[in-house]
Design a protein around this motif. Structure first.
Motif, PDB file in Angstrom:
ATOM      1  N   ASN A  10       1.407  -0.860  -0.081  1.00 40.82           N
ATOM      2  CA  ASN A  10      -0.517  -0.160  -0.198  1.00 40.82           C
ATOM      3  C   ASN A  10       0.832   1.515   0.355  1.00 40.82           C
ATOM      4  OD1 ASN A  10      -2.819  -1.158   0.233  1.00 40.82           O
ATOM      5  ND2 ASN A  10      -2.672  -1.709   1.691  1.00 40.82           N
ATOM      6  N   THR A  11       2.042   0.982  -0.130  1.00 36.62           N
ATOM      7  CA  THR A  11       3.165   2.159  -0.263  1.00 36.62           C
ATOM      8  C   THR A  11       2.831   3.256  -1.808  1.00 36.62           C
ATOM      9  OG1 THR A  11       4.732   0.747  -0.429  1.00 36.62           O
ATOM     10  CG2 THR A  11       4.726   0.807   1.953  1.00 36.62           C
ATOM     11  N   THR A  12       2.338   2.091  -2.546  1.00 34.60           N
ATOM     12  CA  THR A  12       2.831   3.351  -3.095  1.00 34.60           C
ATOM     13  C   THR A  12       1.108   3.290  -4.319  1.00 34.60           C
ATOM     14  OG1 THR A  12       2.994   1.574  -4.966  1.00 34.60           O
ATOM     15  CG2 THR A  12       4.841   2.478  -4.887  1.00 34.60           C
ATOM     16  N   PRO A  13       1.418   3.924  -5.586  1.00 31.61           N
ATOM     17  CA  PRO A  13      -1.011   4.751  -5.753  1.00 31.61           C
ATOM     18  C   PRO A  13      -0.944   2.989  -7.316  1.00 31.61           C
ATOM     19  CG  PRO A  13       0.712   6.390  -6.361  1.00 31.61           C
ATOM     20  CD  PRO A  13       1.670   5.299  -5.950  1.00 31.61           C
ATOM     21  N   GLU A  14      -0.213   2.570  -7.551  1.00 28.96           N
ATOM     22  CA  GLU A  14      -0.227   1.234  -8.135  1.00 28.96           C
ATOM     23  C   GLU A  14      -0.823   0.325  -7.036  1.00 28.96           C
ATOM     24  OE1 GLU A  14       2.654   3.203  -8.258  1.00 28.96           O
ATOM     25  OE2 GLU A  14       2.067   4.193 -10.455  1.00 28.96           O
ATOM     26  N   GLY A  15       0.040   0.423  -5.835  1.00 28.13           N
ATOM     27  CA  GLY A  15      -0.440  -0.837  -4.814  1.00 28.13           C
ATOM     28  C   GLY A  15      -1.504  -0.947  -4.379  1.00 28.13           C
ATOM     29  N   ARG A  16      -1.855   0.378  -4.005  1.00 24.69           N
ATOM     30  CA  ARG A  16      -3.186   0.443  -3.351  1.00 24.69           C
ATOM     31  C   ARG A  16      -4.638  -0.162  -4.333  1.00 24.69           C
ATOM     32  NH1 ARG A  16      -0.090   5.011  -1.554  1.00 24.69           N
ATOM     33  NH2 ARG A  16      -0.753   6.247  -2.875  1.00 24.69           N
ATOM     34  N   ALA A  17      -4.024   1.107  -5.601  1.00 23.24           N
ATOM     35  CA  ALA A  17      -4.698   0.640  -6.753  1.00 23.24           C
ATOM     36  C   ALA A  17      -5.172  -1.221  -6.566  1.00 23.24           C
ATOM     37  CB  ALA A  17      -5.067   1.217  -7.530  1.00 23.24           C
ATOM     38  N   LYS A  18      -4.059  -2.005  -7.246  1.00 22.90           N
ATOM     39  CA  LYS A  18      -4.571  -3.538  -7.345  1.00 22.90           C
ATOM     40  C   LYS A  18      -4.923  -3.763  -5.886  1.00 22.90           C
ATOM     41  CE  LYS A  18      -2.133  -7.313  -9.122  1.00 22.90           C
ATOM     42  NZ  LYS A  18      -0.527  -7.761  -8.837  1.00 22.90           N
ATOM     43  N   ASN A  19      -5.481  -3.418  -4.491  1.00 21.70           N
ATOM     44  CA  ASN A  19      -5.424  -3.949  -3.352  1.00 21.70           C
ATOM     45  C   ASN A  19      -7.253  -3.396  -3.245  1.00 21.70           C
ATOM     46  OD1 ASN A  19      -3.498  -5.072  -2.539  1.00 21.70           O
ATOM     47  ND2 ASN A  19      -3.147  -3.010  -1.680  1.00 21.70           N
ATOM     48  N   ARG A  20      -7.849  -2.341  -4.405  1.00 24.48           N
ATOM     49  CA  ARG A  20      -9.478  -1.438  -4.176  1.00 24.48           C
ATOM     50  C   ARG A  20      -9.821  -3.435  -5.130  1.00 24.48           C
ATOM     51  NH1 ARG A  20      -6.812   3.373  -4.179  1.00 24.48           N
ATOM     52  NH2 ARG A  20      -7.286   3.509  -6.936  1.00 24.48           N
ATOM     53  N   ARG A  21     -10.543  -3.793  -4.783  1.00 26.58           N
ATOM     54  CA  ARG A  21     -10.669  -5.370  -5.545  1.00 26.58           C
ATOM     55  C   ARG A  21     -12.207  -5.794  -5.103  1.00 26.58           C
ATOM     56  NH1 ARG A  21      -7.372  -7.089  -1.962  1.00 26.58           N
ATOM     57  NH2 ARG A  21      -6.777  -8.801  -1.222  1.00 26.58           N
ATOM     58  N   ILE A  22     -12.855  -5.923  -5.714  1.00 19.78           N
ATOM     59  CA  ILE A  22     -13.430  -7.427  -5.386  1.00 19.78           C
ATOM     60  C   ILE A  22     -13.374  -9.012  -6.190  1.00 19.78           C
ATOM     61  CG2 ILE A  22     -15.891  -8.543  -5.880  1.00 19.78           C
ATOM     62  CD1 ILE A  22     -16.088  -6.166  -4.186  1.00 19.78           C
ATOM     63  N   GLU A  23     -12.911 -10.012  -4.965  1.00 20.44           N
ATOM     64  CA  GLU A  23     -12.983 -11.062  -5.085  1.00 20.44           C
ATOM     65  C   GLU A  23     -14.536 -12.530  -4.929  1.00 20.44           C
ATOM     66  OE1 GLU A  23      -9.823 -12.953  -3.376  1.00 20.44           O
ATOM     67  OE2 GLU A  23      -7.863 -11.112  -3.196  1.00 20.44           O
ATOM     68  N   ILE A  24     -14.100 -12.290  -6.457  1.00 20.69           N
ATOM     69  CA  ILE A  24     -15.196 -13.798  -6.237  1.00 20.69           C
ATOM     70  C   ILE A  24     -14.805 -14.823  -6.125  1.00 20.69           C
ATOM     71  CG2 ILE A  24     -17.261 -14.997  -7.768  1.00 20.69           C
ATOM     72  CD1 ILE A  24     -17.051 -11.891  -9.318  1.00 20.69           C
ATOM     73  N   VAL A  25     -15.109 -15.945  -5.266  1.00 18.93           N
ATOM     74  CA  VAL A  25     -14.039 -16.859  -4.714  1.00 18.93           C
ATOM     75  C   VAL A  25     -15.582 -18.282  -5.090  1.00 18.93           C
ATOM     76  CG1 VAL A  25     -13.301 -18.828  -2.682  1.00 18.93           C
ATOM     77  CG2 VAL A  25     -12.934 -16.071  -2.645  1.00 18.93           C
ATOM     78  N   ILE A  26     -14.604 -19.120  -6.181  1.00 12.40           N
ATOM     79  CA  ILE A  26     -15.618 -20.323  -6.646  1.00 12.40           C
ATOM     80  C   ILE A  26     -14.973 -21.668  -5.107  1.00 12.40           C
ATOM     81  CG2 ILE A  26     -16.156 -21.702  -8.516  1.00 12.40           C
ATOM     82  CD1 ILE A  26     -14.912 -18.933  -9.728  1.00 12.40           C
ATOM     83  N   HIS A  27     -15.752 -21.751  -4.929  1.00 11.14           N
ATOM     84  CA  HIS A  27     -15.495 -23.295  -4.622  1.00 11.14           C
ATOM     85  C   HIS A  27     -16.369 -24.860  -5.189  1.00 11.14           C
ATOM     86  CE1 HIS A  27     -16.064 -20.671  -0.404  1.00 11.14           C
ATOM     87  NE2 HIS A  27     -16.586 -20.387  -1.415  1.00 11.14           N
ATOM     88  N   LEU A  28     -14.861 -24.963  -5.490  1.00  8.58           N
ATOM     89  CA  LEU A  28     -15.394 -26.560  -6.548  1.00  8.58           C
ATOM     90  C   LEU A  28     -15.745 -27.878  -5.803  1.00  8.58           C
ATOM     91  CD1 LEU A  28     -11.453 -25.672  -7.491  1.00  8.58           C
ATOM     92  CD2 LEU A  28     -13.567 -25.271  -8.708  1.00  8.58           C
ATOM     93  N   PRO A  29     -16.118 -28.674  -6.536  1.00  8.93           N
ATOM     94  CA  PRO A  29     -16.508 -29.825  -5.801  1.00  8.93           C
ATOM     95  C   PRO A  29     -15.483 -30.620  -5.108  1.00  8.93           C
ATOM     96  CG  PRO A  29     -16.897 -29.546  -7.681  1.00  8.93           C
ATOM     97  CD  PRO A  29     -16.630 -28.576  -7.852  1.00  8.93           C
TER      98      PRO A  29
END
Length: 233
Positions: free
Chosen positions: A213-232
């Protein structure tokens, strides 16, 4: 002196006679119980219903058909669902990522044991500090849902932020913001027709970064939605 006649076969042991009497008495006892018993149709229906629903069927047992001894039609469209292999699921998720890339949305795929994570950058989906998607992002989320519906797997939608503090009347911290964003996506998935029983949402705030989170690029990457797909399993 007359010779003693030889026995043709050995006499059965003494305990066998008592054992035979016991078995005869038990059989008579159970026949007596059965002759006095009555069948509870209500309990019978409940048992049949539980078995049918456990195998993915629909409860269609009717009293008159049971009493008359007719065959009971049981519809079980989901009894033998077609299981998708992990490779097929991964290929599908990578195709979804390519679609997002073509639309200008940064994303990546990560594999963790029995789950696959589709990480989607939120800069083109949500305004900074808001949980309301851009109007032009809503069709994108709906299209994403349609493609994931083909997998028909349980999903957990996680919201993540950077470490920039947020303090406003609506969100006192990044916890609330991340949870609200995850719930907003979940609601759109439900509107799209995804089974609510297979959806869950979680807010992770700033505490699971994937970049510094020390750079604008890093902070942008951390702003996210993660869709966790649970495998059978």
């Amino acid at each position: 002196m007359a010779r003693k006649k030889k026995e043709e076969c050995k006499a059965p042991p003494a305990w066998l006679t008592s054992f035979g009497d016991l078995m005869s008495l038990l059989l008579t006892f159970f026949i007596l119980l059965y002759s006095m018993s009555t069948i509870s149709l209500e309990k019978f229906y409940q048992a049949i219903k539980g078995i049918i629903e456990a195998f993915g069927g629909h409860y269609v047992v009717y009293e008159e058909r049971v009493i008359r001894g007719k065959n009971v039609p049981v519809q079980m469209p989901n009894m033998y669902p077609k299981m998708k292999s992990r490779k097929e699921i991964e290929e599908k998720v990578h195709k979804i990522r390519e679609t997002l890339k073509a639309l200008g949305v940064d994303s990546e795929v990560a594999k963790y044991g029995q789950s696959i994570r589709l990480r989607i950058n939120t800069d083109k989906i949500f305004p900074l500090g808001s949980d309301k998607p851009y109007p032009e992002a809503i069709p994108l989320i709906m299209e994403l849902c349609k493609k994931l519906k083909e997998l028909d797997l349980p999903l957990t939608i996680e919201g993540h932020t950077d470490n920039t503090p947020i303090r406003n009347g609506r969100f006192p911290s990044n916890w609330e913001l991340s949870a609200a964003r995850a719930t907003a996506v979940l609601r759109l998935f439900i509107q799209c027709g995804y089974d609510p029983k297979k959806l869950s949402a979680a807010g992770c705030g700033e505490y699971h970064p994937i970049a510094p989170n020390t750079t604008p690029e890093g902070r942008a990457k951390n702003r996210r939605i993660e869709i966790v797909i649970h495998l059978p399993m």
